[in-house]
Design a protein around this motif. Structure first.
Motif, short mmCIF file in Angstrom:
data_model
loop_
_atom_site.label_atom_id
_atom_site.label_comp_id
_atom_site.label_asym_id
_atom_site.label_seq_id
_atom_site.Cartn_x
_atom_site.Cartn_y
_atom_site.Cartn_z
N PRO A 49 0.80 -1.23 0.00
CA PRO A 49 0.00 0.00 0.00
C PRO A 49 0.83 1.28 0.00
CG PRO A 49 -0.02 -1.04 2.18
CD PRO A 49 0.63 -2.00 1.25
N SER A 50 2.13 1.17 0.31
CA SER A 50 2.97 2.37 0.33
C SER A 50 3.37 2.82 -1.07
CB SER A 50 4.23 2.14 1.17
OG SER A 50 4.95 1.01 0.70
N PHE A 51 3.13 1.96 -2.08
CA PHE A 51 3.46 2.31 -3.46
C PHE A 51 2.18 2.58 -4.26
CE2 PHE A 51 7.18 -0.88 -2.97
CZ PHE A 51 8.00 0.10 -2.43
N THR A 52 2.33 3.40 -5.29
CA THR A 52 1.29 3.55 -6.30
C THR A 52 1.71 2.75 -7.54
OG1 THR A 52 0.71 5.76 -5.52
CG2 THR A 52 0.03 5.18 -7.76
N PHE A 53 0.80 1.96 -8.08
CA PHE A 53 1.09 1.16 -9.26
C PHE A 53 0.29 1.68 -10.45
CE2 PHE A 53 2.13 -1.58 -5.74
CZ PHE A 53 3.24 -2.30 -6.16
N ILE A 54 0.99 1.88 -11.57
CA ILE A 54 0.33 2.31 -12.79
C ILE A 54 0.62 1.27 -13.87
CG2 ILE A 54 0.17 4.08 -14.58
CD1 ILE A 54 0.92 6.14 -12.53
N PRO A 55 -0.42 0.62 -14.41
CA PRO A 55 -0.17 -0.42 -15.42
C PRO A 55 0.08 0.19 -16.81
CG PRO A 55 -2.51 -0.23 -14.98
CD PRO A 55 -1.84 0.72 -14.04
N LEU A 56 0.93 -0.48 -17.55
CA LEU A 56 1.13 -0.16 -18.96
C LEU A 56 0.40 -1.20 -19.81
CD1 LEU A 56 4.94 0.73 -19.15
CD2 LEU A 56 3.01 2.30 -19.36
N PRO A 57 -0.01 -0.83 -21.01
CA PRO A 57 -0.71 -1.81 -21.86
C PRO A 57 0.20 -2.99 -22.23
CG PRO A 57 -0.92 0.43 -22.72
CD PRO A 57 0.11 0.49 -21.64
N GLU A 58 -0.41 -4.14 -22.43
CA GLU A 58 0.35 -5.28 -22.95
C GLU A 58 0.71 -4.98 -24.41
OE1 GLU A 58 1.34 -8.01 -21.43
OE2 GLU A 58 0.41 -7.56 -19.50
N VAL A 59 1.93 -5.34 -24.79
CA VAL A 59 2.36 -5.11 -26.17
C VAL A 59 2.67 -6.45 -26.82
CG1 VAL A 59 3.28 -2.82 -25.71
CG2 VAL A 59 4.77 -4.80 -25.47
N SER A 60 2.47 -6.51 -28.12
CA SER A 60 2.76 -7.73 -28.89
C SER A 60 4.07 -7.54 -29.62
CB SER A 60 1.64 -8.00 -29.89
OG SER A 60 0.41 -8.21 -29.22
N ILE A 78 9.97 -5.24 -25.24
CA ILE A 78 8.68 -4.88 -24.63
C ILE A 78 8.71 -3.43 -24.15
CG2 ILE A 78 7.15 -5.34 -22.67
CD1 ILE A 78 7.79 -8.33 -23.10
N PRO A 79 9.74 -2.99 -23.37
CA PRO A 79 9.81 -1.56 -23.03
C PRO A 79 9.94 -0.65 -24.25
CG PRO A 79 11.26 -2.84 -21.60
CD PRO A 79 10.79 -3.77 -22.69
N LYS A 80 10.65 -1.13 -25.27
CA LYS A 80 10.83 -0.32 -26.48
C LYS A 80 9.48 0.01 -27.12
CE LYS A 80 13.21 -0.53 -30.97
NZ LYS A 80 14.08 -1.39 -31.82
N PHE A 81 8.62 -1.01 -27.24
CA PHE A 81 7.31 -0.77 -27.84
C PHE A 81 6.39 0.00 -26.89
CE2 PHE A 81 8.66 -4.41 -30.52
CZ PHE A 81 8.48 -3.82 -31.75
N ASN A 82 6.70 0.00 -25.61
CA ASN A 82 5.86 0.72 -24.65
C ASN A 82 6.34 2.15 -24.41
OD1 ASN A 82 3.45 0.05 -23.34
ND2 ASN A 82 4.40 -1.70 -22.30
N ASN A 83 7.40 2.58 -25.10
CA ASN A 83 7.93 3.93 -24.88
C ASN A 83 6.88 5.03 -25.01
OD1 ASN A 83 10.60 3.63 -24.03
ND2 ASN A 83 11.40 3.47 -26.12
N PRO A 84 6.05 5.04 -26.06
CA PRO A 84 5.04 6.12 -26.16
C PRO A 84 4.07 6.10 -24.98
CG PRO A 84 5.31 5.01 -28.27
CD PRO A 84 6.06 4.19 -27.27
N ASN A 85 3.68 4.90 -24.51
CA ASN A 85 2.76 4.80 -23.37
C ASN A 85 3.44 5.30 -22.09
OD1 ASN A 85 0.72 3.51 -24.94
ND2 ASN A 85 1.84 1.58 -24.77
N LEU A 86 4.72 4.94 -21.90
CA LEU A 86 5.46 5.42 -20.74
C LEU A 86 5.57 6.93 -20.77
CD1 LEU A 86 7.28 4.87 -18.25
CD2 LEU A 86 9.22 4.70 -19.85
N HIS A 87 5.86 7.48 -21.95
CA HIS A 87 5.99 8.93 -22.10
C HIS A 87 4.70 9.64 -21.69
CE1 HIS A 87 6.53 12.60 -24.93
NE2 HIS A 87 7.12 12.83 -23.78
N GLN A 88 3.57 9.16 -22.18
CA GLN A 88 2.29 9.78 -21.85
C GLN A 88 1.97 9.66 -20.36
OE1 GLN A 88 0.30 11.72 -23.74
NE2 GLN A 88 2.00 11.56 -25.20
N THR A 89 2.32 8.52 -19.77
CA THR A 89 2.08 8.32 -18.34
C THR A 89 2.88 9.32 -17.52
OG1 THR A 89 1.65 5.96 -18.67
CG2 THR A 89 2.24 6.66 -16.44
#
Length: 461
Positions: A49-60, A78-89
């Motif tokens: 509970p001391s952390f906040t968790f933010i999920p990223l979309p699953e990538v193919s 997987i992180p490479k394809f999630n870069n735009p989602n991470l940026h927006q988050t």
């Protein structure tokens, strides 16, 4: 706006990075810690509970995974394809919080190049392994320039400042084949670490003094300053479930430091032939043992593919006839999962046969248990060299000359006897006992890891 530190872990190093997050909160209570990751489970979220968790979309991934090197490459992709989602988050978080630092696992390195030109946030690397591994990693661009060809095709010795010499055959497969894309991912990461705000390492100075000193002294050109290194370990898991376990009850009845614990990690699977050979060696050694046994892999099956099958082993079909009956009074078999922290910290355990994963090595050091290194895959053969030559807290098994993956019953019997009942084993035992005490000192107020953590938190401010 409130201050925030964001952690970006890869799945395999989640537990270590969460321990880092707990330390950050302990040293800097006014900051909040947020983890951005793929699909955090509800159990994980509710237990922390001391952390906040933010999920990223699953990538193919566009390419199928057909080998261990493909699997390792996917950890970067997987992180490479999630870069735009991470940026927006991160942009969204920035509207309500002051992000003081983004700490990325080294497998999440594709985020560094993508974000460093888009966001004004200091980016730190988290290295879940030790200083020897990091030194080797940071030196990779130099090795790439100095060595012609792939290491898998060479029979040479790799020399890196502050690190024991490593035969090329014992280097991690991901660094041994220049033709595979994963090699370039590791090479690029080695270069990008030098551009980061700092590198956080899961070790402490007195455990790996030569490697730590070599990293600190490594010279770069004036235009490429060396990033600060923060040795904040050991980051071993705290608060492991204390649930009752039959094997712990069995350990309660065994003499002090008499039991050999054997476990090869969550992906550590062996062939039926090897398991039978191990049983013969253990029986002949006469030692007491607690053995976590996973179902054997099939012929030609990869470690990763087998690890995905969680079937419990049928012990009667695996072991030599009568083995379980003959060793009933001095042996205990655990099917698949074992409460490793509780086992290593039990007073009856006097030795540990390990696959040489860094997390397991640190857990054994903290518990003061000497090791017998039996590496299986990834960087574990290299870690085994460090275990014996630099840390000096273990011995190593020798492979059969005609089969690099096979250890004979006679070899296991000899090494187990050496670890548990010889002057050489006793010297290793004294060394790891001393380092166990040093780990406690390092994490105590004024200790090297405590000071490094204070430096890290100060750099956020």
């Amino acid at each position: 706006m409130a201050d925030m530190v964001v952690l970006y872990p890869s799945p395999g190093h989640l537990s270590s990075m969460m321990e880092l997050g707990k330390l950050i909160l302990k040293h800097h209570p006014s900051v909040s810690v947020t983890l951005i990751m793929s699909s955090p489970s509800s159990d994980l979220v509710s237990a922390n509970p001391s952390f906040t968790f933010i999920p990223l979309p699953e990538v193919s991934l566009p390419a199928p995974i057909t080998s261990f090197l493909d699997l390792a490459a996917s950890f970067f992709e997987i992180p490479k394809f999630n870069n735009p989602n991470l940026h927006q988050t991160l942009l969204s978080l920035s509207t309500s919080s002051n992000i003081k630092a983004l700490i990325i696992d080294f497998f999440c390195s594709p985020a560094f190049e993508f974000l460093s030109s888009r966001l004004d946030i200091p980016i730190y690397y988290f290295n879940s392994s030790g200083a020897c591994g990091l030194s080797m990693f940071l030196y990779l661009p130099t090795l790439d320039k100095n060595i012609n060809g792939s290491l898998k095709d060479l029979d040479i010795v790799i020399e890196v400042p502050g690190v024991p010499k490593v035969p090329s055959k014992d280097m991690p497969p991901v660094l041994s084949d220049r033709s595979h894309r994963v090699y370039q991912y590791f090479l690029d990461t080695g270069k990008q670490m030098f551009k980061s705000a700092g590198v956080i390492v899961n070790t402490f100075g007195s455990l790996e003094p030569n490697a730590c000193k070599a990293i600190e002294e490594r010279k770069r050109s004036p235009n490429e300053p060396r990033p600060p290194i923060f040795c904040v370990g050991p980051l071993t898991v705290t608060g492991e479930s204390k649930r009752e376990s039959e094997c712990l009850t069995w350990l309660d009845s065994q003499p002090s430091r008499s039991v050999l614990y054997l476990c090869f990690g969550s992906m550590g699977v062996l062939s039926s032939r090897q398991l039978k050979e191990m049983a013969i060696g253990l029986e002949k050694s006469g030692v007491r043992f607690l053995w976590a046994v996973r179902a054997p892999k099939e012929d030609g099956e990869t470690q990763a593919r087998k690890a995905g099958r969680a079937a419990e082993p049928c012990l009667e079909s695996i072991f030599p006839e009568g083995f379980l009956g003959r060793t009933r009074d001095r042996g205990f078999i655990v099917k698949s999962w074992a409460p490793q922290l509780a086992i290593l910290n039990h007073g009856s355990v006097g030795g540990f046969v390990t696959h040489c994963g860094w997390k397991s090595i640190l857990e054994a050091v903290c518990a003061g248990v000497p090791m017998l290194g039996w590496p299986l895959y990834a960087e574990q053969k290299m870690n085994s060299v460090f275990l014996v030559e630099e840390l000096k807290v273990g011995l190593a098994v020798k492979r059969a000359d005609d089969d690099d993956d096979f250890v004979s019953a006679a070899e296991l019997e000899e090494r187990v006897t050496e670890l548990m009942n010889s002057d050489k084993g006793e010297a290793v035992r004294e060394r790891v006992k001393a380092l166990s005490g040093a780990a406690v000192v390092a994490k105590s107020e004024g200790g090297s890891a405590h000071v490094a953590m204070e430096r890290l938190v100060d750099s956020f401010k």
